[in-house]
Design an enzyme around this catalytic site. Structure first.
Site, short mmCIF file in Angstrom:
data_model
loop_
_atom_site.label_atom_id
_atom_site.label_comp_id
_atom_site.label_asym_id
_atom_site.label_seq_id
_atom_site.Cartn_x
_atom_site.Cartn_y
_atom_site.Cartn_z
N TYR A 144 4.21 -4.27 10.37
CA TYR A 144 4.03 -4.04 8.94
C TYR A 144 4.03 -2.52 8.74
CZ TYR A 144 1.55 -4.35 4.36
OH TYR A 144 1.16 -4.26 3.05
N LYS A 160 7.89 -6.16 8.31
CA LYS A 160 7.78 -6.06 6.86
C LYS A 160 7.74 -4.59 6.53
CE LYS A 160 4.78 -6.40 2.91
NZ LYS A 160 3.38 -6.46 2.43
#
Length: 301
Positions: free
Chosen positions: A136, A163
């Site tokens: 992330y 992400k």
């Protein structure tokens, strides 16, 4: 869980009644609202989910209950980012026991890390994880923008995707290009307005906070982007710009994004609007403004 992870995977809010108690009824309504809207998975304990602001016991209770309510209908990924590696592993173990599908790891926050330190951290942490993991990239909160080399090394350690919430479109394109020959490695965007660019150029999905409110809208944009339908993309993107203007921009604090989504969900009758310390939910004036904005948006659509 089938790889690559694809689709619209909302970073769901953590419905709360207080700083120590989950809003169980609200969580059930929220999950059913999302699944009815066609989402392809859910992300627990992300930025929108206030993960860092919750006690370990509350995080664990939320993961257990959410996984129980989802009941394997869609994939569940769980954020375990923490300044404490022990805390990360505790939540990871609960996620595994609860039936989650994967973990999400960002840079430990507070003291900025170097790229080399992040890779060393992953080399230590990953062998201890009970589930697959994805990265992330959230530099606005973690103070470190993951380099392509760091992502490449994480993939070598077993990462199943990333992400990207950097808001850097050039970087997003570089991720897609770098891993285009790795079809099981997911490139998933956090910036809502980048969904078309992500899908058209070979990415895999999105983690949009606004999907807590309007899941079908984001699924429709995702589908239109996969089909490369410019007319539909333009229409759906215009609605997402309205959300930015009428929901996210209510309030002035850096925490307004979380507050606005929770407040809107409360107005919609889905879950409580309580926001965890150190922040607090909107006051009456902001709640009134947001209710008027939602009504205005509904009348236009």
């Amino acid at each position: 869980m089938k790889l690559p992870l694809t689709g619209v995977i909302p970073p769901i809010v953590t419905p709360l009644l207080s700083d120590t108690e989950l809003d169980i009824a609200g969580l059930e309504k929220l999950i059913e609202h999302l699944i009815a809207g066609g989402v392809h998975g859910v992300f627990l304990l992300g930025t929108t989910g206030e993960g860092p602001n919750l006690s370990y016991e509350l995080r664990k209770a939320f993961v257990r209950k959410a996984c129980q309510l989802v009941n394997k209908r869609i994939p569940v990924v769980v954020g375990i980012t923490d300044t404490s590696i022990t805390g990360s592993l505790e939540v990871a173990e609960v996620a595994y026991e609860a039936g989650a599908d994967a973990l999400v790891i960002s840079t430990p926050y507070y003291v900025p890390m170097s790229q080399e330190e992040m890779v060393a951290y992953l080399r230590y942490l990953v062998p201890l994880l009970p589930l697959p993991f994805m990265l992330y990239n959230m530099p606005s909160c973690t103070k470190m923008h993951m380099s392509l080399n760091t992502v490449r090394k994480a993939k070598e350690l077993g990462a199943i995707g990333i992400k990207d919430s950097s808001g850097d479109l050039a970087y997003l394109y570089s991720l897609i290009e770098e891993f285009k020959d790795s079809p099981e490695f997911s490139i998933i965007v956090g910036t809502e307005l980048f969904i078309p660019e992500t899908m058209i150029n070979g990415g895999h999905g999105a983690v949009p906070g606004g999907a807590n409110l309007f899941p079908q809208l984001f699924v429709d944009l995702y589908d239109a982007s996969k089909k490369k339908d410019p007319k539909a993309i333009a229409a759906f993107r215009e609605k997402i710009i309205q959300i930015e203007d009428k929901v996210y921009n209510v309030g002035h604090e850096g925490s307004k994004y979380i507050k606005s989504i929770k407040c809107a969900l409360s107005i919609m009758g889905i879950c409580n609007g309580f926001v965890a310390m150190p922040f607090r939910q909107f006051g009456p004036e902001q709640q009134k403004q947001l209710a008027a904005n939602l009504q205005e948006m509904a009348s236009k659509n």
